[in-house]
Scaffold this active site. Structure first.
Site, PDB file in Angstrom:
ATOM      1  N   HIS A   1       0.810  -1.223   0.000  1.00 38.98           N
ATOM      2  CA  HIS A   1       0.000   0.000   0.000  1.00 38.98           C
ATOM      3  C   HIS A   1       0.840   1.269   0.000  1.00 38.98           C
ATOM      4  CE1 HIS A   1      -3.547  -2.535   1.795  1.00 38.98           C
ATOM      5  NE2 HIS A   1      -3.359  -2.746   0.505  1.00 38.98           N
TER       6      HIS A   1
ATOM      7  N   CYS B   1       4.247  12.287  -8.152  1.00 38.71           N
ATOM      8  CA  CYS B   1       3.615  13.226  -9.079  1.00 38.71           C
ATOM      9  C   CYS B   1       2.340  12.602  -9.655  1.00 38.71           C
ATOM     10  CB  CYS B   1       4.586  13.578 -10.199  1.00 38.71           C
ATOM     11  SG  CYS B   1       3.817  14.618 -11.459  1.00 38.71           S
TER      12      CYS B   1
HETATM   13  C1  BJW Z   1      -3.292  -6.346  16.777  1.00 35.91           C
HETATM   14  C2  BJW Z   1      -2.819  -5.624  17.822  1.00 35.91           C
HETATM   15  C3  BJW Z   1      -1.653  -6.010  18.362  1.00 35.91           C
HETATM   16  C4  BJW Z   1      -4.725  -4.675  17.202  1.00 35.91           C
HETATM   17  N1  BJW Z   1      -1.027  -7.088  17.827  1.00 35.91           N
HETATM   18  N2  BJW Z   1      -2.780  -7.391  16.222  1.00 35.91           N
HETATM   19  C5  BJW Z   1     -13.124  -7.829  -3.295  1.00 35.91           C
HETATM   20  C6  BJW Z   1     -14.367  -7.641  -2.713  1.00 35.91           C
HETATM   21  C7  BJW Z   1     -14.826  -6.386  -2.336  1.00 35.91           C
HETATM   22  C8  BJW Z   1     -14.017  -5.251  -2.492  1.00 35.91           C
HETATM   23  C9  BJW Z   1     -12.793  -5.430  -3.043  1.00 35.91           C
HETATM   24  C10 BJW Z   1     -12.353  -6.688  -3.442  1.00 35.91           C
HETATM   25  N3  BJW Z   1     -11.115  -6.564  -3.948  1.00 35.91           N
HETATM   26  C11 BJW Z   1     -10.768  -5.264  -3.838  1.00 35.91           C
HETATM   27  C12 BJW Z   1     -11.783  -4.549  -3.328  1.00 35.91           C
HETATM   28  C13 BJW Z   1     -11.827  -3.098  -3.036  1.00 35.91           C
HETATM   29  C14 BJW Z   1     -10.991  -2.705  -1.848  1.00 35.91           C
HETATM   30  C15 BJW Z   1     -11.312  -3.574  -0.642  1.00 35.91           C
HETATM   31  O1  BJW Z   1     -10.649  -4.531  -0.316  1.00 35.91           O
HETATM   32  N4  BJW Z   1     -12.350  -3.206   0.079  1.00 35.91           N
HETATM   33  C16 BJW Z   1     -12.768  -3.976   1.254  1.00 35.91           C
HETATM   34  C17 BJW Z   1     -12.765  -3.060   2.478  1.00 35.91           C
HETATM   35  C18 BJW Z   1     -14.062  -4.618   0.985  1.00 35.91           C
HETATM   36  N5  BJW Z   1      -9.582  -2.797  -2.203  1.00 35.91           N
HETATM   37  C19 BJW Z   1      -8.970  -1.816  -2.863  1.00 35.91           C
HETATM   38  O2  BJW Z   1      -9.550  -0.791  -3.197  1.00 35.91           O
HETATM   39  C20 BJW Z   1      -7.516  -2.051  -3.202  1.00 35.91           C
HETATM   40  N6  BJW Z   1      -7.286  -1.836  -4.570  1.00 35.91           N
HETATM   41  C21 BJW Z   1      -7.677  -2.699  -5.495  1.00 35.91           C
HETATM   42  O3  BJW Z   1      -8.203  -3.732  -5.216  1.00 35.91           O
HETATM   43  O4  BJW Z   1      -7.386  -2.290  -6.788  1.00 35.91           O
HETATM   44  C22 BJW Z   1      -8.058  -2.948  -7.847  1.00 35.91           C
HETATM   45  C23 BJW Z   1      -9.407  -2.281  -7.969  1.00 35.91           C
HETATM   46  C24 BJW Z   1      -9.484  -0.972  -8.349  1.00 35.91           C
HETATM   47  C25 BJW Z   1     -10.732  -0.376  -8.439  1.00 35.91           C
HETATM   48  C26 BJW Z   1     -11.873  -1.086  -8.117  1.00 35.91           C
HETATM   49  C27 BJW Z   1     -11.778  -2.412  -7.705  1.00 35.91           C
HETATM   50  C28 BJW Z   1     -10.513  -3.025  -7.637  1.00 35.91           C
HETATM   51  C29 BJW Z   1      -6.644  -1.024  -2.495  1.00 35.91           C
HETATM   52  C30 BJW Z   1      -6.722  -1.130  -1.032  1.00 35.91           C
HETATM   53  C31 BJW Z   1      -5.897   0.001  -0.417  1.00 35.91           C
HETATM   54  C32 BJW Z   1      -6.091   0.068   1.067  1.00 35.91           C
HETATM   55  N7  BJW Z   1      -5.621   1.313   1.528  1.00 35.91           N
HETATM   56  C33 BJW Z   1      -5.611   1.566   2.964  1.00 35.91           C
HETATM   57  C34 BJW Z   1      -5.334   3.050   3.236  1.00 35.91           C
HETATM   58  C35 BJW Z   1      -3.861   3.421   2.989  1.00 35.91           C
HETATM   59  C36 BJW Z   1      -3.641   4.889   3.112  1.00 35.91           C
HETATM   60  C37 BJW Z   1      -3.827   5.394   4.519  1.00 35.91           C
HETATM   61  O5  BJW Z   1      -3.165   4.866   5.425  1.00 35.91           O
HETATM   62  O6  BJW Z   1      -4.609   6.303   4.709  1.00 35.91           O
HETATM   63  O7  BJW Z   1      -4.665   0.723   3.600  1.00 35.91           O
HETATM   64  S1  BJW Z   1      -7.117   1.126   3.767  1.00 35.91           S
HETATM   65  C38 BJW Z   1      -6.414   0.553   5.233  1.00 35.91           C
HETATM   66  O8  BJW Z   1      -6.772  -0.852   5.367  1.00 35.91           O
HETATM   67  C39 BJW Z   1      -4.898   0.597   5.019  1.00 35.91           C
HETATM   68  C40 BJW Z   1      -4.480  -0.756   5.515  1.00 35.91           C
HETATM   69  O9  BJW Z   1      -3.256  -1.145   4.913  1.00 35.91           O
HETATM   70  C41 BJW Z   1      -5.622  -1.646   5.132  1.00 35.91           C
HETATM   71  C42 BJW Z   1      -5.708  -2.919   5.911  1.00 35.91           C
HETATM   72  O10 BJW Z   1      -5.957  -2.668   7.257  1.00 35.91           O
HETATM   73  P1  BJW Z   1      -5.244  -3.561   8.356  1.00 35.91           P
HETATM   74  O11 BJW Z   1      -3.791  -3.419   8.263  1.00 35.91           O
HETATM   75  O12 BJW Z   1      -5.790  -4.921   8.303  1.00 35.91           O
HETATM   76  O13 BJW Z   1      -5.672  -2.803   9.722  1.00 35.91           O
HETATM   77  P2  BJW Z   1      -7.056  -2.841  10.520  1.00 35.91           P
HETATM   78  O14 BJW Z   1      -7.113  -1.618  11.327  1.00 35.91           O
HETATM   79  O15 BJW Z   1      -8.196  -3.149   9.641  1.00 35.91           O
HETATM   80  O16 BJW Z   1      -6.893  -4.103  11.498  1.00 35.91           O
HETATM   81  C43 BJW Z   1      -5.972  -4.103  12.566  1.00 35.91           C
HETATM   82  C44 BJW Z   1      -5.919  -5.493  13.144  1.00 35.91           C
HETATM   83  O17 BJW Z   1      -4.888  -5.520  14.113  1.00 35.91           O
HETATM   84  C45 BJW Z   1      -7.217  -5.918  13.858  1.00 35.91           C
HETATM   85  O18 BJW Z   1      -7.562  -7.232  13.439  1.00 35.91           O
HETATM   86  C46 BJW Z   1      -6.827  -5.924  15.337  1.00 35.91           C
HETATM   87  O19 BJW Z   1      -7.491  -6.933  16.087  1.00 35.91           O
HETATM   88  C47 BJW Z   1      -5.357  -6.194  15.252  1.00 35.91           C
HETATM   89  N8  BJW Z   1      -4.548  -5.721  16.369  1.00 35.91           N
HETATM   90  N9  BJW Z   1      -3.731  -4.577  18.076  1.00 35.91           N
HETATM   91  C48 BJW Z   1      -1.604  -7.757  16.780  1.00 35.91           C
HETATM   92  N10 BJW Z   1      -1.077  -5.365  19.397  1.00 35.91           N
HETATM   93 ZN    ZN Z   2       5.700  15.129 -12.692  1.00 37.03          ZN
END
Ligand code: BJW
Ligand code: ZN
Length: 238
Positions: free
Chosen positions: A120, A128
């Site tokens: 990500h 850019c």
């Molecule tokens: C602990 C702890 C401790 C707490 N020890 N654990 C299929 C179906 C439906 C939708 C889609 C699909 N495929 C793709 C999509 C669309 C979408 C998606 O997945 N949506 C879902 C929400 C349904 N995906 C995308 O858009 C991706 N792109 C893509 O697929 O491109 C092709 C495409 C284009 C156009 C249309 C369709 C397809 C891109 C995804 C980009 C995600 N970006 C973000 C933001 C980054 C920028 C920013 O920081 O602002 O990335 S979203 C956010 O979520 C961030 C993270 O990397 C990501 C994942 O979150 P993560 O890391 O899992 O964190 P949390 O907070 O969710 O969970 C924390 C966990 O830690 C919890 O379980 C706690 O219990 C645990 N925890 N303390 C260990 N001490």
């Molecule tokens: Zn440029």
């Protein structure tokens, strides 16, 4: 916390290990997670999936920068925790260690991990919007506009609805299909395609281990669920 004999034996003998991390691994360093934990990221009343979206870059790039500048400032003071350090030490332990992260905070690299696959992007880079030239913001300010073409810069991170960096997922997926042991650490496993990696590893025969204080949609697929905080569970493998 109980680590099975099977996992201990695998850990001692396997060669190819893949680790997928998410925001939870940085929670003990003080980074707020996105979902759950009562610490869900909100910026000026906007939930993160609104402000961190491709649409918002189009509509209000200065607001997006304000949010990312604020987070970079906050992150500057933070340091890796024992979970980041333990994973960094696995580079020496296994013949092939693949570290894939969804995090943009750079804490794995700060802990000494090399060749981190960042699905990500990275919050310390600007890109850019027109020609794609990237600019480091590590201990330096970003230019006001692109030095190559004069167009606007944006954070070099993957927002909702955007494509991942070309080839990054495909590279990670190929390694996932070859690993013998797969750790899934601190991710809610809701965001795709990242959450598909452990599924690929499992389908290819890997032993899949989740480290998380809470259950996730992936828990049922895992061979072993280590319920606890990453910074407490991972050092048990030392
Ligand atoms: C602990 C702890 C401790 C707490 N020890 N654990 C299929 C179906 C439906 C939708 C889609 C699909 N495929 C793709 C999509 C669309 C979408 C998606 O997945 N949506 C879902 C929400 C349904 N995906 C995308 O858009 C991706 N792109 C893509 O697929 O491109 C092709 C495409 C284009 C156009 C249309 C369709 C397809 C891109 C995804 C980009 C995600 N970006 C973000 C933001 C980054 C920028 C920013 O920081 O602002 O990335 S979203 C956010 O979520 C961030 C993270 O990397 C990501 C994942 O979150 P993560 O890391 O899992 O964190 P949390 O907070 O969710 O969970 C924390 C966990 O830690 C919890 O379980 C706690 O219990 C645990 N925890 N303390 C260990 N001490
Ligand atoms: Zn440029």
């Amino acid at each position: 916390m109980h680590i099975s004999a099977e996992l201990q034996q695998l850990f001692a003998r396997v060669k190819r290990v893949l680790v997928l991390t998410g925001a939870g691994i940085s929670a003990e360093s003080g980074v707020p997670t996105f979902r759950g934990g009562g610490n869900t990221a909100v910026w000026k009343g906007m939930p993160f999936d609104v402000i961190s979206s491709a649409e918002m870059v189009e509509r209000d790039l200065p607001a997006v920068w304000e949010w990312f500048d604020y987070r970079r400032n906050f992150l500057e003071e933070l340091t890796p925790n024992p979970a980041h350090f333990e994973i960094a030490s696995w580079q020496e332990r296994f013949a092939e260690l693949t570290l894939v992260t969804q995090n943009i905070d750079g804490l794995h690299q700060k802990a000494g991990s090399r060749a981190v696959i960042e699905l990500h992007g990275n919050i310390w880079r600007a890109r850019c919007t027109a020609c794609g030239t990237t600019y480091s913001m590590v201990q330096q300010k970003r230019p006001d506009a692109c030095l190559e073409c004069g167009e606007a810069l944006r954070p070099d991170v993957v927002l909702f609805g955007e494509m991942l960096p070309p080839g990054a997922f495909e590279f990670a997926a190929a390694l996932a299909s070859q690993c013998e042991l797969c750790f899934v650490v601190g991710t809610s496993a809701l965001v795709y395609p990242a959450a598909g990696l452990p599924e690929i590893a499992k389908a290819a025969g890997a032993y899949v281990v989740e480290v998380n204080p809470e259950r996730t949609p992936l828990s049922v697929l895992c061979d072993e669920v280590l319920t606890g905080k990453a910074g407490e569970v991972l050092p048990l493998f030392q």
